[in-house]
Design a protein around this motif. Structure first.
Motif, PDB file in Angstrom:
ATOM      1  N   LEU A  73       0.800  -1.406   0.051  1.00  0.00           N
ATOM      2  CA  LEU A  73       0.253   0.183  -0.053  1.00  0.00           C
ATOM      3  C   LEU A  73       0.891   1.189   0.167  1.00  0.00           C
ATOM      4  O   LEU A  73       0.531   2.251  -0.637  1.00  0.00           O
ATOM      5  CB  LEU A  73      -0.867  -0.013   1.385  1.00  0.00           C
ATOM      6  CG  LEU A  73      -1.566   1.332   1.585  1.00  0.00           C
ATOM      7  CD1 LEU A  73      -2.659   1.471   0.472  1.00  0.00           C
ATOM      8  CD2 LEU A  73      -2.559   1.164   2.826  1.00  0.00           C
ATOM      9  N   ILE A  74       2.178   1.243   0.780  1.00  0.00           N
ATOM     10  CA  ILE A  74       2.834   2.190   0.693  1.00  0.00           C
ATOM     11  C   ILE A  74       4.455   1.999   0.266  1.00  0.00           C
ATOM     12  O   ILE A  74       4.761   0.853   0.047  1.00  0.00           O
ATOM     13  CB  ILE A  74       3.075   2.617   2.069  1.00  0.00           C
ATOM     14  CG1 ILE A  74       3.624   1.548   3.139  1.00  0.00           C
ATOM     15  CG2 ILE A  74       1.911   3.262   2.705  1.00  0.00           C
ATOM     16  CD1 ILE A  74       3.773   2.038   4.412  1.00  0.00           C
ATOM     17  N   GLY A 113       7.788   4.077  12.443  1.00  0.00           N
ATOM     18  CA  GLY A 113       6.628   3.428  13.186  1.00  0.00           C
ATOM     19  C   GLY A 113       5.459   3.598  12.538  1.00  0.00           C
ATOM     20  O   GLY A 113       4.771   2.570  12.334  1.00  0.00           O
ATOM     21  N   ILE A 114       4.980   4.772  11.915  1.00  0.00           N
ATOM     22  CA  ILE A 114       3.760   4.691  11.337  1.00  0.00           C
ATOM     23  C   ILE A 114       3.649   3.742  10.122  1.00  0.00           C
ATOM     24  O   ILE A 114       2.850   2.983   9.585  1.00  0.00           O
ATOM     25  CB  ILE A 114       3.381   6.265  10.754  1.00  0.00           C
ATOM     26  CG1 ILE A 114       3.441   7.091  12.142  1.00  0.00           C
ATOM     27  CG2 ILE A 114       2.335   6.440   9.997  1.00  0.00           C
ATOM     28  CD1 ILE A 114       2.004   6.919  12.967  1.00  0.00           C
ATOM     29  N   GLU A 115       4.784   3.811   9.310  1.00  0.00           N
ATOM     30  CA  GLU A 115       4.825   2.880   7.961  1.00  0.00           C
ATOM     31  C   GLU A 115       4.624   1.545   8.511  1.00  0.00           C
ATOM     32  O   GLU A 115       3.889   0.765   7.758  1.00  0.00           O
ATOM     33  CB  GLU A 115       6.340   2.720   7.651  1.00  0.00           C
ATOM     34  CG  GLU A 115       6.684   3.832   6.723  1.00  0.00           C
ATOM     35  CD  GLU A 115       7.871   4.041   5.952  1.00  0.00           C
ATOM     36  OE1 GLU A 115       8.867   3.474   6.519  1.00  0.00           O
ATOM     37  OE2 GLU A 115       8.196   4.988   5.180  1.00  0.00           O
ATOM     38  N   SER A 116       5.065   1.034   9.644  1.00  0.00           N
ATOM     39  CA  SER A 116       4.921  -0.390   9.906  1.00  0.00           C
ATOM     40  C   SER A 116       3.359  -0.364  10.396  1.00  0.00           C
ATOM     41  O   SER A 116       3.015  -1.741  10.578  1.00  0.00           O
ATOM     42  CB  SER A 116       5.859  -0.796  11.200  1.00  0.00           C
ATOM     43  OG  SER A 116       5.831  -0.011  12.401  1.00  0.00           O
ATOM     44  N   ILE A 117       2.877   0.351  10.855  1.00  0.00           N
ATOM     45  CA  ILE A 117       1.578   0.430  11.464  1.00  0.00           C
ATOM     46  C   ILE A 117       0.539   0.197  10.026  1.00  0.00           C
ATOM     47  O   ILE A 117      -0.441  -0.808  10.279  1.00  0.00           O
ATOM     48  CB  ILE A 117       0.908   1.326  12.223  1.00  0.00           C
ATOM     49  CG1 ILE A 117       1.411   1.524  13.725  1.00  0.00           C
ATOM     50  CG2 ILE A 117      -0.613   1.483  12.351  1.00  0.00           C
ATOM     51  CD1 ILE A 117       1.209   2.667  14.391  1.00  0.00           C
ATOM     52  N   VAL A 118       0.938   0.809   9.070  1.00  0.00           N
ATOM     53  CA  VAL A 118       0.324   0.636   7.898  1.00  0.00           C
ATOM     54  C   VAL A 118       0.177  -0.654   7.409  1.00  0.00           C
ATOM     55  O   VAL A 118      -0.603  -1.247   6.663  1.00  0.00           O
ATOM     56  CB  VAL A 118       0.616   1.785   6.809  1.00  0.00           C
ATOM     57  CG1 VAL A 118      -0.308   1.597   5.593  1.00  0.00           C
ATOM     58  CG2 VAL A 118       0.198   3.194   7.605  1.00  0.00           C
ATOM     59  N   GLU A 119       1.641  -0.978   7.233  1.00  0.00           N
ATOM     60  CA  GLU A 119       1.956  -2.129   6.620  1.00  0.00           C
ATOM     61  C   GLU A 119       3.254  -2.697   7.043  1.00  0.00           C
ATOM     62  O   GLU A 119       4.367  -1.919   7.098  1.00  0.00           O
ATOM     63  CB  GLU A 119       2.163  -1.933   5.074  1.00  0.00           C
ATOM     64  CG  GLU A 119       2.370  -3.042   4.073  1.00  0.00           C
ATOM     65  CD  GLU A 119       2.322  -2.523   2.830  1.00  0.00           C
ATOM     66  OE1 GLU A 119       1.102  -2.452   2.189  1.00  0.00           O
ATOM     67  OE2 GLU A 119       3.304  -2.010   2.470  1.00  0.00           O
ATOM     68  N   ASP A 120       3.203  -3.850   7.583  1.00  0.00           N
ATOM     69  CA  ASP A 120       4.676  -4.357   8.025  1.00  0.00           C
ATOM     70  C   ASP A 120       5.073  -5.739   7.331  1.00  0.00           C
ATOM     71  O   ASP A 120       4.343  -6.452   6.669  1.00  0.00           O
ATOM     72  CB  ASP A 120       4.724  -4.817   9.499  1.00  0.00           C
ATOM     73  CG  ASP A 120       3.548  -6.247   9.782  1.00  0.00           C
ATOM     74  OD1 ASP A 120       4.309  -7.383   9.663  1.00  0.00           O
ATOM     75  OD2 ASP A 120       2.512  -5.971  10.017  1.00  0.00           O
TER      76      ASP A 120
END
Lengths: 452, 202
Positions: A73-74, A113-120
């Motif tokens: 997604l990102i 951190g936010i990246e990993s929340i959206v997609e890990d």
């Protein structure tokens, strides 16, 4: 009247079985091919190519076709911690004292951190890979748009062929294959230990796996067969599904390692071990690492025994990446024969998502796919080098496999999808950051702050 | 994955969220899937802590977050003060801060500042330090965050020294705390739009 019906049904069943045995089983047993599956595959490939073109043409105006087959997604930034913090700090000079900390340092961590929340990266690898273009299976059809009558007809025909013709055929084959495996290996097990026993045992094993492979319409391409694992070594491969075993055993005999199961699996395990030595552990024994290592070492040191087959990831991953290899098999000191397995997604998704499907429903899904196409690469043997510990060795092997198979090389532990992250990983991050703030030589830091 | 508008309508307030945050329908759908993945108990809300153990509850499933030094601060940012649950709309609104800034967006004065403007991004970063949301980063708060970021790698004296210098640099009105304006001034040369943005694909 009823008697006639049953007689006719049994007669039809007999014809069905004779057909299967002659056209599929006998060739499978002796390793030659009548060309039926090849014809099927050629037709299939051409049909799918035609379907792809049709869909592309239809979507060309709407531009709904994705340009890259990524699950993402990102878009992640690939910069290292050092690089990114350097950039953040560029705007001001480095202070002479008090550590190189700036309030903007948190930007980097916040964004990560936010990246990993959206997609890990880990969870992504435990769902099926996405297709570039629809392959005429209901299960991969997320976005049904009516494109043309022809396409829908082919799709309908495909359903009929897969569920009414192929599936029963494959199920029959699988049953025959497994039954024969149990009977054959038990029979061979009754023989005394003459040379011919080993030869027969290998033949029975390979034959049964070949029948099972036909039972999945598997087309396997082996590359670099000169690097095939030899006796006294350990064969190591990336894990996507239990079918990996069938794929690898079609081309040679391996000793399996695993836990003793009950039920059908247990019957198969006990039968197999009668004809040639495999390494089965009781549940309690598996906890004892020394015992496991010792038994594997003993097996490996006996040069007459078959190479051991191990999947160091410990869990099934979706065949887009290779996860952390557990170091256990790399501590034994044997020659490691790495093997890379890559499935072609178009014909059927081989990944076993154990949290979503049970073994039985997974096998049924496999049997109602088009086919199973995969590439197997045998890599040159690797040994543990001087000054290299088991973890580094494992990572080296993992990189080689990932590189060959075109998979992403990840350092995450696949087993952790159900457990907690080790504290040491967090400490690693803190250590890395602290070396950027206080530097590695903390004594000079302290001194300079005293002179102020 | 399915990107047809009809499935977005199953998500409550989807259209308003799209308007407010600037996410496309496809993004909202994907974020909703992600929300549902994190919502292990299927109650429509993400929870802050697991009551008996006080461990991070739903966000704990994200491995990479667990090893992020300021992971706890980031998780707290999702929850309003006093709240222990967050619903999908709030989840999306927080994530909207990280959309790349729309450079050429013209808006009339009456419209609210969009979530992904530089000021809002800066405010989010400020919140990472200002845990109690009182508008000032006190020395104690700064020490706490520094300790989380550096762990056991530095001594207490080093920590104090770092905090001292940071406050000296930024604190202009000498009240031993960093207000939001001082924070902003100290970081005026940093390209926040780039550093605090995530590229959302398609």
């Amino acid at each position: 009247m009823e008697g006639d019906f049953w007689a006719a049904a049994i007669w039809a069943l007999e014809i069905w079985l004779y057909l299967i045995i002659s056209t599929i089983m006998i060739p499978a047993m002796f390793g030659f091919s009548l060309g039926i599956s090849e014809t099927y595959m050629t037709i299939l490939v051409q049909t799918l190519e035609w379907a792809t073109l049709k869909i592309q043409k239809a979507n060309a105006d709407e531009r709904t076709l994705k340009s890259s087959p990524s699950n993402g997604l990102i878009q992640r930034e690939d910069g290292s911690m050092e690089k990114e913090l350097e950039e953040l700090r560029r705007s001001r000079p480095k202070p002479p004292v008090g550590g190189d900390f700036t309030l903007s340092d948190c930007f980097y961590f916040t964004r990560r951190g936010i990246e990993s929340i959206v997609e890990d990266e880990v969870t992504q690898r435990f769902s099926s890979e996405e297709l570039v273009s629809w392959n005429l299976l209901t299960r991969t059809n997320n976005d049904f748009q009516y494109i043309s009558l022809k396409l829908t007809l082919v799709y309908g025909l495909g359903i009929f062929v897969r569920y009414c013709i192929l599936a029963p055929l494959r199920i029959t084959l699988a049953c025959i294959g497994l039954t024969w495996l149990v009977i054959g290996t038990s029979a061979v097990g009754l023989l005394p230990n003459w040379r011919i026993k080993f030869w027969l045992s290998e033949w029975v094993h390979v034959m049964c796996y070949r029948i099972c492979a036909r039972g999945l319409s598997a087309t396997i391409r082996y590359h670099n067969r000169e690097n095939k694992p030899k006796k006294g070594g350990i064969c190591v491969a990336n894990h996507t599904s239990p079918i990996d075993i069938v794929i690898l055993c079609n081309d040679g005999c391996y000793a399996m390692v695993g836990q003793v199961h009950g039920g059908l699996m247990g019957v198969i395990q006990r039968a197999m071990v009668r004809s040639c030595p495999h390494v089965w552990f009781e549940r309690a024994e598996m906890k004892d690492r020394h015992l496991v290592t010792k038994r594997l070492k003993d097996h490996v040191n006996d040069k007459t025994k078959l190479p051991i087959l191990i999947f160091p990831e410990g869990t099934c991953v979706n065949n887009t990446s290779v996860m952390m290899f557990k170091k256990g098999s790399f501590e034994i000191g044997a020659t490691i024969y790495p093997v890379a397995i890559k499935y072609d997604l178009k014909f059927g998704d081989a990944f076993w998502n154990s949290s979503k499907y049970s073994m039985v429903s997974y096998l049924l899904r496999m049997m109602t796919s088009w086919a199973l196409v995969c590439n197997v690469w045998y890599l040159p043997a690797m040994h543990q080098q001087e000054g290299e510990d088991a973890v580094q060795f494992a990572n080296r092997v993992k990189s080689a496999i990932a590189h060959r198979g075109g998979l992403v090389d990840l350092q995450w532990d696949g087993g952790l999808k159900r457990a907690k992250v080790k504290e040491s990983f967090k400490e690693q991050q803190q250590k890395q950051y602290s070396s950027m703030v206080v530097g590695d030589d903390s004594s000079s830091f302290f001194l300079s702050s005293l002179t102020v | 994955m399915g990107s047809s508008n009809s499935s977005v309508n199953n998500i409550p307030n989807a259209q308003e969220l799209m308007q407010e945050t600037g996410f496309s329908a496809a993004h909202i759908l994907r974020l909703h899937e992600r929300f549902e993945f994190l919502d292990k108990h299927k109650c429509g809300q993400l929870r802050l802590v697991d009551r008996p153990t006080n461990q991070p509850q739903d966000f704990g499933a994200v491995q990479e977050l667990a090893l992020n030094p300021i992971g706890d601060s980031i998780i707290s940012a999702f929850f309003s003060p006093g709240q222990e649950t967050v619903d999908f709309a709030s989840f999306v609104r927080i994530l909207a801060h990280f959309r790349p800034t729309d450079r050429n967006q013209s808006r009339d004065g009456a419209q609210q500042e969009p979530a992904n403007s530089s000021i809002r991004k800066l405010k989010f970063a400020f919140q990472m330090y200002d845990q109690d949301r009182d508008g000032k980063i006190s020395r104690a708060e700064l020490l706490q965050v520094l300790r989380a970021m550096l762990g056991i790698q530095v001594t207490e004296e080093q920590l104090q020294s770092i905090a001292e210098r940071a406050i000296q640099e930024a604190d202009l009105d000498r009240d031993d705390a960093i207000s939001f304006d001082e924070f902003r001034k100290s970081l005026e040369k940093v390209d926040i739009d780039h550093k605090m943005s995530i590229r959302f694909l398609r």
